[in-house]
Design an enzyme around this catalytic site. Structure first.
Site, PDB file in Angstrom:
ATOM      1  N   LEU A  81      -0.968 -18.717 -26.872  1.00 40.86           N
ATOM      2  CA  LEU A  81      -0.119 -19.742 -26.276  1.00 40.86           C
ATOM      3  C   LEU A  81       1.339 -19.584 -26.702  1.00 40.86           C
ATOM      4  CD1 LEU A  81      -2.259 -22.992 -26.554  1.00 40.86           C
ATOM      5  CD2 LEU A  81      -1.347 -22.023 -24.457  1.00 40.86           C
TER       6      LEU A  81
ATOM      7  N   VAL B  88       2.950 -28.593 -18.381  1.00 36.97           N
ATOM      8  CA  VAL B  88       2.128 -27.401 -18.605  1.00 36.97           C
ATOM      9  C   VAL B  88       2.184 -26.936 -20.057  1.00 36.97           C
ATOM     10  CG1 VAL B  88       2.372 -26.647 -16.222  1.00 36.97           C
ATOM     11  CG2 VAL B  88       4.006 -25.849 -17.931  1.00 36.97           C
ATOM     12  N   GLU B  89       1.243 -26.044 -20.402  1.00 36.36           N
ATOM     13  CA  GLU B  89       1.111 -25.485 -21.758  1.00 36.36           C
ATOM     14  C   GLU B  89       0.966 -26.583 -22.807  1.00 36.36           C
ATOM     15  OE1 GLU B  89       0.586 -22.464 -22.174  1.00 36.36           O
ATOM     16  OE2 GLU B  89       1.789 -21.190 -20.863  1.00 36.36           O
ATOM     17  N   GLY B  90       0.245 -27.646 -22.461  1.00 30.73           N
ATOM     18  CA  GLY B  90       0.086 -28.786 -23.350  1.00 30.73           C
ATOM     19  C   GLY B  90       1.081 -29.861 -22.984  1.00 30.73           C
TER      20      GLY B  90
END
Length: 815
Positions: A372, A497-499
């Site tokens: 990530l 996005v991405e958390g």
């Protein structure tokens, strides 16, 4: 009175002992001697009860068997009951990735010599050539309005260019046909594209962040690398990664998608493999992907690969053409990049499609968390940095061009309050990008990249909101002339996005940061779960180290608060500005570390559920990192007034945020009076006031409209079209004309206001001025050319009544 003075003297001695980080034995000797010497003036210290307390404390501190029986043992038993259970996915997430400078800041005593040795990354000759060549060429092919509102996709020639020129293989090494660029170069490529089109930037960044490429590089078998990486690098295969599900968004560890180990016929042979059933959504590039990286829960009910039934989260490469895969539908996220759902029913894959093969079964969550970093530390901050820089350049230019009440709108102090924030934020984003991508050269710092994702995207949100305020109707009306509306429209995507940002701030930054960055906490928790005979001695050593650490940072926070941060000046930086602000970072690092330890000590496992408190501690930790990034970046630039003003203002933004977070943290600690006491001892003279003065607001608000070293620095990182009829190019071109002609133009407006010029149009009035001798013909031509472009740059698009076609009738002759 003498007794009170002696008590304070003893406390001060203890603080100095802890501040100086003396060993347990040396510290005990110093405090004992101080105690006895103070007894000469205050007999209370020599009272038998006082001496008994002193020697009991020293014995408990120095005699290990006694300490383990009466201190460490009871503490270990109590903590085992207090600590909440930790899931496997939580443990894997905490163990994944690396740490970097953020760990030093958490320690409360950063090693500034280490930071001084960090050199920011620079582009190689090959990377610079790619940005100047292929990246600029790609940017010239892009029209954001056309992509968003007409084709709803990148044009075919753009797709082909991206594939042919290697944009999908930025992270893939040259040995596999890729470019093998550094994290900094990847960020620079993505941000330059993003300054022209978010859709194109997302298309390039996804294969180079979380996806099969990075997972293959880190965990793939040699056969998988040899087969897939060249195809991915050349664009022969287009990847996506299926992680989030309808029931599992930010909680990716709860994915319901399954894989069952079984035997089945595949390409004419009976092979061991996995039968997959999955439903994924919000998957970028899914509608056009040819291969899907997939995360799922693997089980082996028949014991075909071992005794365990549940094997945990695993990852696989699934060709999109396999029977049972349904792919191609699109979501509509408010931006035209390819994004959609993927489903699979009874999709069979052989074991060699598991990334890394059977060796990495069950390690998928760790693999994903470690990967990530590219999305959180490179791609999304690159988008945000591009948005910040374009906001600086275009809104600053527009504020100088646009006039109201006879002056540029950028000269109104209310506007300058917003434009100064844009200026400082854009500077901060570039500085932050430089430090975070440098960190990625040394590993995969999971906490640092989570900070980067959250704060970069939130800073972009602030820049865009301020920009829209300044642009007013020019920013609201949609059309090919509008250079800000599409950015405004896509900001929520980066936030989500991405958390999701709420999750990242409230749970991840401090939750993982405390475990990964605290000098003792992770090892203490490991010792608490250890049932072996040496668990207590190990825990005892860790506990003593932890208590010493807490005493040290507490002492540093108190003494540096009393001294206004002047104690222990870090030998770092190359300017007066740097020296001053490094002292403040040093002080706040100690305050943060002490506050975090107090929270951990008093709340224990309950701090995990006190998300508001942990989020505020995470804010302080993050702002310390950002402040360090600003100073490192500031010192790397040529010193001048513009660099100083931007850095000073941005640093004040950091410390305002820290003060706000600390004040709220102290105010809301559940133990009555504790927060007030902490605030009093760490900030005995009150929280410093870092709010920029009105003079600073005016100075930076004026500077964003002027040519400067910072404007040049930021302009070098983005793409601005030279086409004067382009949405961005129109503003840039008009601004350049204004810079050259402004003195004459202001004189012309002054003559017109006085009624000294004849005629109705600008051209007629300028001709009158020439006739009167006020201007020569060259000056007159420049004034007329600028005024035509000025008017054109202020226009918004008008459409037919159906909003389908632009009505191109000019309201005034075009430039």
């Amino acid at each position: 009175m003498a007794s009170v003075f002696s008590v304070f003297a003893l406390i001060l001695l203890a603080l100095v002992v802890f501040y100086r980080r003396l060993s347990a034995h040396s510290g005990a000797v110093v405090i004992a001697l101080g105690w006895l010497l103070l007894g000469l003036s205050s007999p209370i210290f020599l009272h038998p009860l006082s001496l008994l307390i002193l020697f009991a404390a020293l014995a408990l501190l120095l005699f290990k068997p006694l300490r383990m029986r009466f201190l460490s043992g009871p503490a270990m038993a109590a903590l085992k009951k207090m600590m909440p259970p930790m899931s496997d996915t939580e443990r894997e997430a905490l163990d994944a990735g690396t740490t970097w400078w953020e760990k030093e800041l958490f320690s409360g005593r950063p090693d500034w010599a280490v930071f001084e040795d960090i050199e920011l990354s620079e582009l190689s000759a090959e990377e610079q050539a790619f940005i100047d060549g292929e990246t600029n060429a790609l940017c010239a092919m892009l029209s954001d309005w056309q992509i968003h509102h007409e084709t709803k996709d990148l044009p075919p020639e753009v797709w082909q260019f991206i594939k042919d020129k290697g944009f999908l293989g930025l992270i893939i090494p040259p040995a596999y046909g890729g470019l093998g660029f550094s994290p900094y170069a990847q960020s620079r490529v993505v941000s330059k594209i993003a300054s022209r089109s978010t859709v194109a930037a997302v298309t390039v960044m996804v294969p180079n962040s979380l996806g099969p490429g990075e997972l293959l590089l880190k965990y793939g078998s040699e056969e998988q690398k040899d087969f897939w990486l060249p195809r991915l690098a050349k664009g022969e295969e287009l990847p996506c990664f299926g992680l989030t599900s309808p029931e599992a968004g930010s909680d990716a560890g709860a994915i319901p998608d399954t894989g069952v180990v079984c035997e089945q016929d595949y390409e004419g042979k009976r092979v061991l493999g996995v039968k997959l059933n999955f439903s994924k959504r919000w998957i970028t590039l899914a509608p056009v992907a040819t291969v899907v990286g997939l995360a799922f829960r693997l089980s082996d009910p028949d014991g075909l690969i071992g005794d365990e039934v549940e094997r945990g989260i695993s990852c696989a490469l699934v060709p999109a053409t396999l029977p049972g895969v349904e792919i191609g539908r699109r979501h509509n996220p408010g931006s035209a990049f390819m994004n959609g759902p993927i489903t699979g029913v009874d999709v069979f894959i052989p074991m060699d499609m598991l990334i890394g093969g059977q060796e990495y079964i069950g390690q998928g969550w760790r693999m994903l968390v470690e990967c990530l970093g590219a999305g959180r530390g490179v791609s999304l901050p690159a988008l945000s940095t591009a948005g910040g820089e374009m906001g600086y350049l275009l809104v600053g230019a527009f504020a100088r061009i646009r006039r109201q009440f006879g002056i540029s709108v950028g000269k109104f102090e209310g506007v300058q309050e917003a434009s100064a924030e844009i200026a400082a934020s854009a500077y901060m984003l570039e500085a932050y990008r430089a430090l975070v991508t440098r960190a990625l050269d040394d590993g995969a710092p999971s906490v640092l990249t989570a900070m980067a994702k959250y704060h970069a995207t939130e800073k972009l949100r602030g820049v865009v909101n301020h920009s829209m305020d300044i642009l007013g109707g020019r920013g609201i009306q949609m059309g090919p002339r509008n250079f800000m509306a599409l950015v405004y429209q896509t900001v929520p995507i980066a936030i989500t996005v991405e958390g999701a940002n709420i999750l990242t701030r409230s749970m991840i930054i401090f939750g993982q940061g405390a475990m990964r960055c605290h000098p003792y906490l992770a090892d203490e928790l490991a010792a608490l779960s250890d049932e072996s005979a040496d668990a207590l001695p190990r825990f005892d050593a860790l506990l003593m180290g932890h208590l010493g650490h807490t005493a040290e940072v507490f002492s540093r926070g108190i003494l540096q608060g009393l001294g206004g941060g002047f104690l222990g000046k870090p030998k770092c930086g190359n300017s007066e500005l740097s020296a001053r602000w490094y002292r403040h970072i040093n002080r706040y690092s100690a305050v943060f570390a002490a506050s975090a330890d107090i929270a951990l000590l008093t709340l224990g496992g309950d701090l995990k559920r006190r998300e508001l408190l942990s989020a505020r501690l995470g804010d302080v930790h993050s702002q310390l990192v950002i402040a360090c990034a600003l100073l490192k970046f500031h010192d790397a630039q040529t010193p001048d007034e513009a660099n100083e003003l931007h850095a000073e203002y941005a640093l004040k933004q950091c410390f305002i945020a820290m003060n706000t977070a600390l004040a709220a943290f102290y105010r809301n600690l559940p133990i009555r009076g504790l927060g007030a006491a902490l605030k009093a001892v760490f900030f005995p003279w009150g929280l410093p006031q870092w709010t920029p003065s009105d003079d600073e607001v005016r100075a930076l608000g004026e500077l964003i409209m002027q040519p400067s070293s910072v404007r040049n620095l930021l302009a070098d990182k983005v793409y601005i079209s030279a086409d004067r009829h382009d949405a961005q190019g129109r503003i840039h071109y008009t601004y350049q004309l204004l810079v050259a002609v402004e003195k004459d133009y202001e004189h012309f407006l002054s003559l017109d206001k006085q009624g000294d010029l004849a005629g109705d149009s600008t051209a007629e009035k300028v001709a009158s001025a020439v006739a009167s001798g006020a201007f020569n013909q060259a000056q007159a031509d420049a004034i007329v050319a600028y005024d035509d472009c000025r008017y054109d740059s202020l226009l918004t698009d008008a459409f037919d009544p159906t909003l389908a076609d632009i009505d191109v009738r000019p309201l005034r002759p075009e430039c």
